[in-house]
Design a protein around this motif. Sequence first.
Motif, mmCIF file in Angstrom:
data_model
loop_
_atom_site.group_PDB
_atom_site.id
_atom_site.type_symbol
_atom_site.label_atom_id
_atom_site.label_comp_id
_atom_site.label_asym_id
_atom_site.label_seq_id
_atom_site.Cartn_x
_atom_site.Cartn_y
_atom_site.Cartn_z
ATOM 1 N N GLN A 166 0.592 -1.430 0.469
ATOM 2 C CA GLN A 166 -0.210 -0.467 0.104
ATOM 3 C C GLN A 166 1.007 1.440 0.148
ATOM 4 O O GLN A 166 0.426 2.654 -0.605
ATOM 5 C CB GLN A 166 -0.872 0.150 1.116
ATOM 6 N N SER A 167 1.518 1.458 0.685
ATOM 7 C CA SER A 167 2.636 2.330 0.596
ATOM 8 C C SER A 167 4.412 1.348 0.672
ATOM 9 O O SER A 167 4.071 0.229 0.793
ATOM 10 C CB SER A 167 2.559 3.438 1.426
ATOM 11 N N HIS A 294 -7.200 12.600 8.000
ATOM 12 C CA HIS A 294 -6.223 11.984 8.319
ATOM 13 C C HIS A 294 -4.763 12.605 7.944
ATOM 14 O O HIS A 294 -5.089 14.126 6.844
ATOM 15 C CB HIS A 294 -6.004 11.096 6.711
ATOM 16 N N ASP A 296 -0.565 12.548 7.292
ATOM 17 C CA ASP A 296 0.661 11.234 7.187
ATOM 18 C C ASP A 296 1.628 12.972 6.165
ATOM 19 O O ASP A 296 1.324 13.754 6.166
ATOM 20 C CB ASP A 296 -0.058 10.682 5.236
ATOM 21 N N ARG A 299 2.555 12.056 0.816
ATOM 22 C CA ARG A 299 1.311 11.318 -0.464
ATOM 23 C C ARG A 299 1.737 9.756 -0.406
ATOM 24 O O ARG A 299 0.772 9.093 -0.476
ATOM 25 C CB ARG A 299 1.363 11.817 -1.652
ATOM 26 N N HIS A 302 0.718 7.419 2.282
ATOM 27 C CA HIS A 302 0.188 7.410 2.539
ATOM 28 C C HIS A 302 -1.332 6.199 2.348
ATOM 29 O O HIS A 302 -1.707 6.372 1.392
ATOM 30 C CB HIS A 302 -0.793 8.724 2.264
ATOM 31 N N HIS A 304 -3.772 3.397 1.790
ATOM 32 C CA HIS A 304 -5.089 3.373 1.065
ATOM 33 C C HIS A 304 -5.595 4.276 1.393
ATOM 34 O O HIS A 304 -6.785 5.608 0.807
ATOM 35 C CB HIS A 304 -5.968 3.153 2.510
ATOM 36 N N ARG A 305 -4.281 5.525 0.099
ATOM 37 C CA ARG A 305 -4.764 6.755 0.135
ATOM 38 C C ARG A 305 -6.211 6.611 -0.966
ATOM 39 O O ARG A 305 -7.093 7.608 -0.406
ATOM 40 C CB ARG A 305 -3.795 7.213 -0.823
ATOM 41 N N THR A 322 -7.287 15.995 4.493
ATOM 42 C CA THR A 322 -6.689 15.043 4.357
ATOM 43 C C THR A 322 -4.990 15.990 4.641
ATOM 44 O O THR A 322 -4.844 17.341 3.484
ATOM 45 C CB THR A 322 -5.498 14.265 3.131
ATOM 46 N N TYR A 324 -0.997 17.098 4.759
ATOM 47 C CA TYR A 324 0.617 16.011 4.659
ATOM 48 C C TYR A 324 1.869 17.079 5.206
ATOM 49 O O TYR A 324 1.797 18.410 4.576
ATOM 50 C CB TYR A 324 0.447 15.755 2.891
ATOM 51 N N GLU A 337 -7.282 18.551 0.141
ATOM 52 C CA GLU A 337 -6.021 18.448 1.132
ATOM 53 C C GLU A 337 -4.988 20.058 1.124
ATOM 54 O O GLU A 337 -5.326 21.165 1.510
ATOM 55 C CB GLU A 337 -4.585 18.310 -0.012
#
Length: 391
Positions: A166-167, A294, A296, A299, A302, A304-305, A322, A324, A337
């Motif tokens: 996922q990342s 959320h 993180d 990107r 992250h 399951h973005r 979101t 960042y 974002e």
Amino acid sequence: MLSAAHRDIVSATLPLVGGAIGEITPVFYRRLFAAHPELERDLFNRGNQASGAQQAALAGAVAMYATMLVEENPETRALIERIANKHASLGVAPDAYPIVHEHLFAAIVEVLGADTVTTDVAEAWTAVYWAMADDLIGREKQLYAAAGATPESTWIPVVVVERDQQSPATVAFTLAAPDGAPLPDFHAGQYISVSVTLTDGARQIRQYSLSHAAGVDRWRISVRRDGEVSSHLHEYAFEGTELSVSRPFGDVYLDSAPSTPLLLVSAGIGITPVLGMLYALETEAQGRSVTVVHADRTRATHAHRAELAELVARIPGAELVTYYDELPDGYPLVAGERRGRIDLRDIVVPAEGNVYLCGPTPFMQALTRQLADVDVASDRIYAEAFTPLTA
């Protein structure tokens, strides 16, 4: 309930015992593991032992429980619920409690001395311990019964049927029963324990939130590479690998009040229980207000973005924001974002809503302070952390 005499003694000695509990618990674990080395090897989290986090957790739990008993504070129920669910996910049995009592009270006497721990003091603190133990044993019995299990049958086999990177640091594992039978149901937000045998032969256990919908014949967990068990899964768990896992447990899960607004706040791998809750909200179809926030680093980190954005888009009226932390200034933002760290002053927080938090402990402490600043009552905040409890 403590007797009046025991309550008076505990009240009088609580500052003394509480002040020394940080010294008592390392002595307790030293004694416990000397007598039962298999517990350190095959049950307790070795990383938390090495860092001192587990010792601080036991110290906090005993001191908190004693304080709450003396003050007759209803928050004892929340403490018992959290610990009981963790114990049930580990398969803890009632016969563990006399062992803990033996070595804990030997440690108290070693640190404070026999002149301080008189017969009356020992009896009063023994009453505290067994009040807590009896509460835990009773609640754990209920949890095992609700799960259709016993301490011995908590563990079930599953097989990895899908592995998805996922990342750079996070892998999602989809799990199924080896014979394809349905897996036990769960509440959105709950977790399972995963037991692995490490390369040195030790059996270690960690908890991972279920990050997909309930009521299906598969489970999914998402594992960030951090620590012995998570690193082991990254290295050795692939399609076809069989794992030993617990049935689902956990005291933090989605409420069943469809008219109650929700604020779901996560950071990093804390996104996993939020995903489970969003899948449940998608099927609920009640149209309640849902705000998802959320945090993180970037990107790329992250996990399951795209899935998170798609899930929120499928829930009528839901909003996703979101943050960042390391997104460069001037870098173009997409809808929803923001740069930097979460600031709830920029979010509409429903005064009568429920708030769910999941992420690193410092993150949740900071968010709890922010929620207090915007007048969210503490009994509306539900926090999940996979680190030992602290006072």
